[in-house]
Design an enzyme around this catalytic site. Structure first.
Site, short mmCIF file in Angstrom:
data_model
loop_
_atom_site.label_atom_id
_atom_site.label_comp_id
_atom_site.label_asym_id
_atom_site.label_seq_id
_atom_site.Cartn_x
_atom_site.Cartn_y
_atom_site.Cartn_z
N GLU A 36 32.16 34.56 38.86
CA GLU A 36 31.99 35.79 39.26
C GLU A 36 31.11 36.63 38.07
O GLU A 36 30.19 37.27 38.40
CB GLU A 36 33.20 36.53 39.58
CG GLU A 36 33.81 35.82 41.07
CD GLU A 36 35.22 36.20 41.47
OE1 GLU A 36 35.71 36.83 40.69
OE2 GLU A 36 35.62 35.85 42.39
N LYS A 86 43.35 34.49 48.56
CA LYS A 86 42.65 33.61 47.13
C LYS A 86 43.76 33.51 46.26
O LYS A 86 43.47 32.70 45.18
CB LYS A 86 41.78 34.78 46.70
CG LYS A 86 40.86 34.19 45.44
CD LYS A 86 39.70 35.23 45.14
CE LYS A 86 38.91 34.93 44.15
NZ LYS A 86 37.79 35.76 43.99
N ASP A 125 35.85 43.56 35.58
CA ASP A 125 35.93 43.20 36.90
C ASP A 125 37.26 43.74 37.31
O ASP A 125 38.40 43.04 37.11
CB ASP A 125 35.49 41.81 37.29
CG ASP A 125 36.02 41.65 39.02
OD1 ASP A 125 36.15 42.44 39.66
OD2 ASP A 125 35.59 40.71 39.40
N ASP A 148 30.74 36.08 48.25
CA ASP A 148 31.66 36.32 47.19
C ASP A 148 33.00 36.43 47.96
O ASP A 148 33.44 37.40 49.00
CB ASP A 148 31.50 38.03 46.58
CG ASP A 148 32.74 38.54 46.08
OD1 ASP A 148 33.74 38.20 45.75
OD2 ASP A 148 32.57 39.87 45.48
P1 ADP Z 1 38.52 41.92 45.13
O1 ADP Z 1 37.42 41.52 44.11
O2 ADP Z 1 40.08 41.73 44.89
O3 ADP Z 1 38.12 41.45 46.70
P2 ADP Z 1 37.20 44.58 45.68
O4 ADP Z 1 36.17 44.50 44.56
O5 ADP Z 1 36.58 44.49 46.92
O6 ADP Z 1 38.38 43.45 45.28
O7 ADP Z 1 38.15 45.98 45.32
C1 ADP Z 1 39.16 46.40 46.20
C2 ADP Z 1 39.90 47.48 45.55
O8 ADP Z 1 39.06 48.36 45.10
C3 ADP Z 1 40.87 47.93 46.38
O9 ADP Z 1 42.07 48.06 45.58
C4 ADP Z 1 40.37 49.64 46.54
O10 ADP Z 1 41.52 50.27 46.76
C5 ADP Z 1 39.64 49.82 45.29
N1 ADP Z 1 38.49 50.64 45.68
C6 ADP Z 1 37.54 50.92 46.42
N2 ADP Z 1 36.70 52.07 46.39
C7 ADP Z 1 37.52 52.76 45.58
C8 ADP Z 1 37.21 53.95 44.95
N3 ADP Z 1 36.29 54.77 45.21
N4 ADP Z 1 38.06 54.13 43.87
C9 ADP Z 1 39.13 53.44 43.40
N5 ADP Z 1 39.43 52.35 44.02
C10 ADP Z 1 38.76 51.85 44.98
MG MG Z 2 36.17 40.80 43.33
#
Ligand code: ADP
Ligand code: MG
Length: 637
Positions: free
Chosen positions: A186, A86, A210, A23
């Site tokens: 995804e 990305k 998502d 991912d």
């Molecule tokens: P991406 O797909 O863009 O790489 P992710 O799925 O890894 O992103 O998500 C990252 C986001 O999730 C960040 O903005 C982070 O602050 C948020 N995040 C992670 N854990 C929590 C949580 N417990 N509550 C709210 N937001 C969260």
């Molecule tokens: Mg993602």
């Protein structure tokens, strides 16, 4: 400990057959595999954890650092710390300049290919190279933990990614030393991680929600016979957890006016990280108050000599759950609107959705599940797995399928825009309509319009409009060396073949002579999802006028073809005609030519065509009679 397998017969190194699922996220990236001991998908975890922040620190004269250490350098070296790569992948400079304000690093336009580059220490990096750095870090992480080399991977991309972005992802994989077996959507991967689609006898409509760091994607998928079809995608490429962070920052700046002057990139990043920490803390600890000291360099004080000096200032920041809800309210409303739009696009009611899958770190924010339960009261939300991990886990399952370990799943996608070639008069001849399931293969026969034509240009376009000039050119090639034949005699077969990743190969051959040629269309980078959407909308908006344009152009083509063949007839068999017939025919040709010059009256052209056709038909019959009688004579001899 790294292991090496050597085939003792050949003496060659045996490449491991581990295929990982990756991912490659905007904010965080992960790698997963199927553990052969448990036969289950598992995320690969090292001493830093499962998530690898998609952040790169470029140091002078050293290897790039990827991950948590790089994320920390956002504070003290924002100008050499790259995040959100990305967003830049497969994009042109024009498309991302609006994002510059939040990026601490410098984006420039390459003069040669107008693609964007990131400039650090006077060196330029493109998005494919930078993505490859993240992929290489994931490859090493997997190799370190599994103790084996990893060469093959499945990489996930958002469902709305266009050809350029998919190709750029593939290229990044290649650059990182990975053989990318498949690019998977995804939402499809997330569904697979919950086992949706694994039982071939179950048909289901799934909504995948998502909410990541900076992007929001809604996908509605239909699974039938183990085949995934994307019914609709919606979302916002500028919406995600970061927005909550920014509104928390704004909230703090409102309550602490001193912070309004906080404009140092390092300070802004520090405040951003603090806002994120507060958000995550409150998502897991309802109604606690988050309090923290924030220190920043205040450059607003100007010394008597006029030299700015940085003084440190300390401020106490706090946030309670109610503040968080306020900060996130706009985001939540926007995501709800996207769901409504996605359902409308797919012509579905909320009750038609049979499964709901939560993806992305921000879906952990408790209000999300609450709002979704209200919108889909009949559903139990699939959120038992870690929302950060589901995409990587699903990619690993797909990797396992491709490694030949599971024969029960087949994954399909669709073409987002129509594909075709340019025919006479600049018309788009559509070979593959949009929304065609992939992989697909279409063949069509064409011919030449001029006698003795030995070269034929095949120009490939993508788009929904009738004329190629309004569509996007993907590439072109020339089929050379067609033996000279009369117009209409060569049989030119054109085949469009799109593989499961959406990569198009075009083959052309002249069937009588066997002359052939093909190209793989490596799409030009830079078609954004906005551009894709615009092309679609333009297609809808102009459907009616396009039909008229096409009708007129086809009539023009017909008239030109008729003039060409009557002229040819006169040149070859003019002696069959009396002088009066000859003059008469030439005049009629001229009349049709005049109509062509005026151009835009289809009915008049059709009349002219009919008139010339009626006039010349007896000649053709006469010619036929002569041919037959001479053939009979031939027999007589
Ligand atoms: P991406 O797909 O863009 O790489 P992710 O799925 O890894 O992103 O998500 C990252 C986001 O999730 C960040 O903005 C982070 O602050 C948020 N995040 C992670 N854990 C929590 C949580 N417990 N509550 C709210 N937001 C969260
Ligand atoms: Mg993602």
């Amino acid at each position: 400990m790294a292991k090496i397998k050597i085939d003792i017969n050949s003496g060659k190194i045996v490449k491991s057959n581990i295929v990982v699922g990756i991912d490659l996220g905007t904010t965080n990236s992960l790698v997963a595999w199927i553990n052969p001991q448990t036969n289950k998908a598992e995320v690969i975890v090292d001493e830093w954890g499962a998530l690898l922040p998609s952040v790169i620190l470029i140091k002078p004269n050293a290897d790039p650092v990827v991950g948590i250490l790089a994320k920390e350098s956002l504070l003290d070296a924002p100008e050499r710390t790259i995040f959100s790569v990305k967003r830049l992948l497969g994009r042109s400079f024009q498309e991302i300049t609006s994002a510059q304000q939040f990026l601490g690093y410098n984006i420039v336009e390459d003069e040669i290919d107008s693609m964007l580059r990131i400039e650090i220490d006077k060196k330029l990096y493109n998005a494919v190279e930078l993505s490859a750095m993240i992929l290489r870090a994931l490859k090493h992480k997997a190799e370190k933990v599994l103790g084996q080399e990893v060469f093959q991977a499945v990489i996930s991309v958002p469902a709305y990614f266009n050809d350029s972005q998919r190709q750029a992802t593939r290229d990044a994989g290649k650059l990182a030393g990975l053989d990318v077996l498949r690019i998977i959507n995804e939402p499809t991967a997330a569904s697979l991680s919950y086992g949706l689609g694994l039982d071939r006898s179950v048909s289901q409509t799934i909504l995948v929600y998502d909410l990541g760091g900076g992007t929001f994607d809604i996908s509605i998928l239909q699974i039938e016979d183990g085949v995934f079809e994307v019914l609709a995608t919606q979302g916002d490429t500028r919406l995600g957890g970061d927005d909550i962070d920014y509104s928390i920052m704004a909230f703090w700046q409102e309550t602490h006016p001193a912070l309004a002057n906080c404009d140092q990139p390092g300070d802004i990043q520090a405040l951003r990280l603090l806002a994120e920490t507060a958000k995550i803390f409150l998502s897991n600890n309802t109604n606690l108050i988050f309090t923290e000291w924030f220190e920043f360099s205040n450059t607003s004080t100007v010394q008597p000599q006029g030299i700015e000096s940085a003084t440190k200032e300390k401020i106490e920041l706090s946030l309670n759950y109610g503040d968080l809800v306020n900060a996130a309210q706009v985001l939540v409303l926007k995501t709800q609107a996207c769901i409504v739009a996605a359902l409308r696009d797919a012509s579905l009611k909320p009750s038609d959705i049979q499964a709901l899958v939560l993806v992305g770190g921000s879906s952990r924010y408790p209000e999300i599940s609450r709002v979704l339960s209200a919108q889909f009261p009949h559903l139990i939300i699939n959120n038992s797995l870690n929302p950060d991990e589901v995409v990587a886990l699903g990619a690993a399952i797909e990797a396992d399928v491709l490694a030949g370990n599971r024969k029960d799943i087949l994954l399909l996608d669709i073409t987002p825009l129509g594909l075709g070639i340019e025919t006479a008069g600049g018309l788009m001849d559509l070979l593959i309509p949009r929304n065609t399931k992939l992989p697909c293969r279409v063949r069509r026969e064409y011919s030449t319009s001029v006698d003795g034509q030995i070269n034929l240009q095949i120009a490939v376009f993508q788009g929904e409009r009738a004329m190629v000039k309004e569509n996007r050119k993907l590439g072109e090639f020339i089929l050379k060396g067609i033996p000279a034949m009369p117009a209409g005699f060569p049989k030119i077969e054109v085949i469009f073949s799109v593989n499961a990743d959406g990569v198009l190969t075009v083959y052309a051959s002249e069937l009588r002579s066997g002359v052939s040629q093909n190209i793989e269309i490596k799409p030009q980078y830079g078609l954004s999802d906005e551009a894709l959407e615009k092309m679609l909308l333009d297609g809808f908006a102009n459907a009616q006028s396009d039909m008229q344009v096409r009708g007129l152009q086809e009539t023009i083509n017909e008239a030109q073809q008729l003039i060409y063949s009557v002229n040819r007839f006169i040149a070859k068999n003019g002696d069959m005609l009396s002088p009066i017939q000859l003059v008469d025919t030439t005049q009629r040709i001229d009349a049709l030519k005049r109509l062509l010059n005026i151009g835009s009256n289809k009915d008049a052209l059709l009349q002219g065509i009919t008139a010339l056709n009626n006039h010349t038909r007896p000649f053709a019959e006469n010619l036929m009679n002569i041919a037959i009688s001479s053939a009979l004579k031939g027999k007589e001899i």
